[in-house]
Scaffold this active site. Structure first.
Site, PDB file in Angstrom:
ATOM      1  N   SER A  28       0.823  -1.215   0.000  1.00 11.33           N
ATOM      2  CA  SER A  28       0.000   0.000   0.000  1.00 11.33           C
ATOM      3  C   SER A  28       0.852   1.258   0.000  1.00 11.33           C
ATOM      4  O   SER A  28       0.405   2.331  -0.393  1.00 11.33           O
ATOM      5  CB  SER A  28      -0.845   0.067   1.263  1.00 11.33           C
ATOM      6  OG  SER A  28      -1.973  -0.685   1.149  1.00 11.33           O
TER       7      SER A  28
ATOM      8  N   ALA B  80      -2.451   0.259   9.866  1.00 16.50           N
ATOM      9  CA  ALA B  80      -1.728  -1.013   9.895  1.00 16.50           C
ATOM     10  C   ALA B  80      -1.751  -1.711   8.526  1.00 16.50           C
ATOM     11  O   ALA B  80      -2.760  -1.613   7.824  1.00 16.50           O
ATOM     12  CB  ALA B  80      -2.359  -1.924  10.951  1.00 16.50           C
ATOM     13  N   PRO B  81      -0.658  -2.366   8.138  1.00 11.34           N
ATOM     14  CA  PRO B  81       0.596  -2.548   8.889  1.00 11.34           C
ATOM     15  C   PRO B  81       1.587  -1.386   8.789  1.00 11.34           C
ATOM     16  O   PRO B  81       2.635  -1.421   9.424  1.00 11.34           O
ATOM     17  CB  PRO B  81       1.190  -3.814   8.242  1.00 11.34           C
ATOM     18  CG  PRO B  81       0.641  -3.837   6.853  1.00 11.34           C
ATOM     19  CD  PRO B  81      -0.705  -3.208   6.914  1.00 11.34           C
ATOM     20  N   GLY B  82       1.280  -0.340   7.991  1.00  9.80           N
ATOM     21  CA  GLY B  82       2.116   0.847   8.148  1.00  9.80           C
ATOM     22  C   GLY B  82       2.776   1.412   6.895  1.00  9.80           C
ATOM     23  O   GLY B  82       3.660   2.263   7.009  1.00  9.80           O
ATOM     24  N   GLY B  83       2.359   0.956   5.730  1.00  4.81           N
ATOM     25  CA  GLY B  83       2.993   1.446   4.498  1.00  4.81           C
ATOM     26  C   GLY B  83       2.844   2.954   4.298  1.00  4.81           C
ATOM     27  O   GLY B  83       3.780   3.630   3.855  1.00  4.81           O
TER      28      GLY B  83
ATOM     29  N   ASP C 216      -4.973   2.411  14.548  1.00  6.18           N
ATOM     30  CA  ASP C 216      -5.476   1.136  14.004  1.00  6.18           C
ATOM     31  C   ASP C 216      -5.485   0.113  15.126  1.00  6.18           C
ATOM     32  O   ASP C 216      -4.567   0.092  15.955  1.00  6.18           O
ATOM     33  CB  ASP C 216      -4.566   0.646  12.853  1.00  6.18           C
ATOM     34  CG  ASP C 216      -5.311  -0.295  11.899  1.00  6.18           C
ATOM     35  OD1 ASP C 216      -5.877  -1.299  12.381  1.00  6.18           O
ATOM     36  OD2 ASP C 216      -5.317  -0.025  10.699  1.00  6.18           O
TER      37      ASP C 216
ATOM     38  N   ASP D   8     -10.524   3.778  17.348  1.00  9.62           N
ATOM     39  CA  ASP D   8     -11.392   3.866  16.172  1.00  9.62           C
ATOM     40  C   ASP D   8     -11.083   5.169  15.419  1.00  9.62           C
ATOM     41  O   ASP D   8     -11.170   6.258  15.999  1.00  9.62           O
ATOM     42  CB  ASP D   8     -12.859   3.850  16.652  1.00  9.62           C
ATOM     43  CG  ASP D   8     -13.833   3.971  15.482  1.00  9.62           C
ATOM     44  OD1 ASP D   8     -13.383   4.102  14.318  1.00  9.62           O
ATOM     45  OD2 ASP D   8     -15.052   3.950  15.738  1.00  9.62           O
TER      46      ASP D   8
ATOM     47  N   LYS E  41     -12.777   3.685  -1.350  1.00  8.12           N
ATOM     48  CA  LYS E  41     -12.981   2.358  -1.933  1.00  8.12           C
ATOM     49  C   LYS E  41     -14.255   2.390  -2.777  1.00  8.12           C
ATOM     50  O   LYS E  41     -15.288   2.888  -2.317  1.00  8.12           O
ATOM     51  CB  LYS E  41     -13.114   1.289  -0.839  1.00  8.12           C
ATOM     52  CG  LYS E  41     -12.093   1.401   0.292  1.00  8.12           C
ATOM     53  CD  LYS E  41     -10.676   1.095  -0.138  1.00  8.12           C
ATOM     54  CE  LYS E  41      -9.689   1.397   0.986  1.00  8.12           C
ATOM     55  NZ  LYS E  41      -8.281   1.369   0.577  1.00  8.12           N
TER      56      LYS E  41
END
Ligand SMILES: C[S@@+](CC[C@H](N)C(=O)[O-])C[C@H]1O[C@@H](n2cnc3c(N)ncnc32)[C@H](O)[C@@H]1O
Length: 368
Positions: free
Chosen positions: A200, A233-236, A252, A272, A317
């Protein structure tokens, strides 16, 4: 369309526009292209075939290239990776000598070019031509030079794009500096670094390059500034900011990659993203939470309207069929929320690294 005096020196006439896109998004590009052409007063019709990864607009009459190019920036259409005025379509290219008919069409157009880019649509079938495109560029350039249609690097001359729709069809297009995507096929080649945490990361890297001006990058991505990453997460995305020296609060419930935490610039908060708020205003809020696009639009507009952040990059999205309708709903939500806050900058783009989603940049104009 209003011509500018310097550009009238280019003799080229064009017959419409060609837009490249991700395969499967031809319908969206066709709708956008039709609306864009109506807006600039070019009458004609769109041709789009599902899965072809490009869409053309064919004008009813010849149009002055300089005039059209003035209005035509590839960033204008959300779903296009590239947007180019085209001036010739060469069919039935012989396999053994594709150069001769292409050079003849370029000569006939009466325009000299300063650079050359060979491209294909982004489909598996067309990409088989990419090796050929690499090998063919230098010989084609030599033939164009011999025919008087090419002067490398000459100031004020357009770039020639030869787009192979398939092995035997070439569309000849032209662009002015800064108006077309910089990369062949509108595909930026970005390298994924292992410590970046997730693929990402390339989405935010591309967004920073594509959606921001150089001034915005210089002003907004300075070491020491603060950022919040919602759905981190995971942090890109967090890594893109931390590796530029920004201090990031990553929101996250999921785990962050150790390599991202190892930058020493990241605080991970399990909360949240829709309710968490920073104690002080920050430069950036970025958001890649998987949620309904209208909820994300409302959230980012609220952060900007309340001054919680100065700028935001966010992903919407779009798994639904009517993607353009969803995008317009989001635009309306943002516009309504910011109507009393002064003019704002909203740029939306279907990036190469986006799949069924688009990425946006939003800021009030006074802080853009
Ligand atoms: C597409 S991933 C983000 C990937 C991330 N941008 C990266 O570069 O590694 C979406 C993330 O959003 C998080 N998420 C979804 N809803 C959330 C919420 N309401 N609050 C916080 N995080 C949320 C998920 O846990 C998931 O980790």
């Amino acid at each position: 369309m209003h011509p500018s005096p310097t550009q009238n020196r280019l003799p080229l006439s064009v017959y419409g526009l060609l837009a490249l896109c991700r395969a499967g998004f031809e319908k969206e590009v066709a709708t956008e292209l039709e609306a864009f052409c109506a807006e600039i007063g070019m009458s004609g019709f769109v041709r789009a075939q599902p899965g072809q990864a490009f869409v053309t607009f064919e004008s009813h009459e010849a149009v002055d290239f300089a005039e059209l190019a003035e209005h035509c920036d590839w960033r204008t259409l959300i779903f296009a990776r590239q947007l180019l005025p085209w001036f010739a379509r060469v069919d039935n290219l012989p396999e053994r000598d594709r150069a001769t008919p292409i050079v003849a069409a370029a000569r006939e157009a009466g325009q000299r070019f300063a650079s050359l880019m060979l491209e294909t649509p982004d489909t598996d079938e067309a990409k088989q031509q990419s090796g050929f495109c690499r090998r063919f560029t230098a010989p084609l350039q030599r033939e164009l030079e011999k025919a008087g249609a090419f002067r490398e690097g000459a100031k004020g001359l357009p770039e020639l794009h030869v787009l192979f729709g398939d092995a035997s069809t070439a569309w000849l297009c032209a662009s002015l500096p800064g108006r077309a995507a910089l990369w062949p096929m509108g595909i930026p080649r970005l390298r994924m670094l292992r410590e970046a945490g997730s693929r990402s990361t390339l989405k935010l890297a591309e967004a920073i390059f594509t959606l921001l001006t150089e001034e915005e990058r210089n002003a907004g991505l300075r070491a020491g500034l603060r950022a919040v990453d919602l759905g981190a997460a995971p942090g890109g995305w967090t890594w893109q900011l931390a590796h530029r020296g920004l201090r990031v609060t990553s929101i996250d419930n999921g785990p962050m990659a150790p390599s991202v935490m190892a930058t020493g610039l990241v605080e991970h908060v399990r909360a949240d993203g829709f309710t968490w708020r920073p104690q002080r205003p920050v430069e950036w809020m970025v958001c890649d939470m998987v949620e309904q696009p209208t909820r994300i639009a409302a959230l980012v507009a609220d952060w900007i309207a309340t001054g919680r952040c100065r700028r935001t990059i966010f992903n919407l999205k779009l798994p639904m069929k009517k993607r353009l309708d969803a995008v317009e709903q989001c635009r309306a939500i943002i516009t309504k929320r910011l109507v009393n806050e002064g003019p704002f900058v909203l740029r939306l783009k279907h990036l190469y690294h986006d799949r069924e989603e688009i990425t946006g940049y939003l800021a009030l104009r006074k802080s853009a």
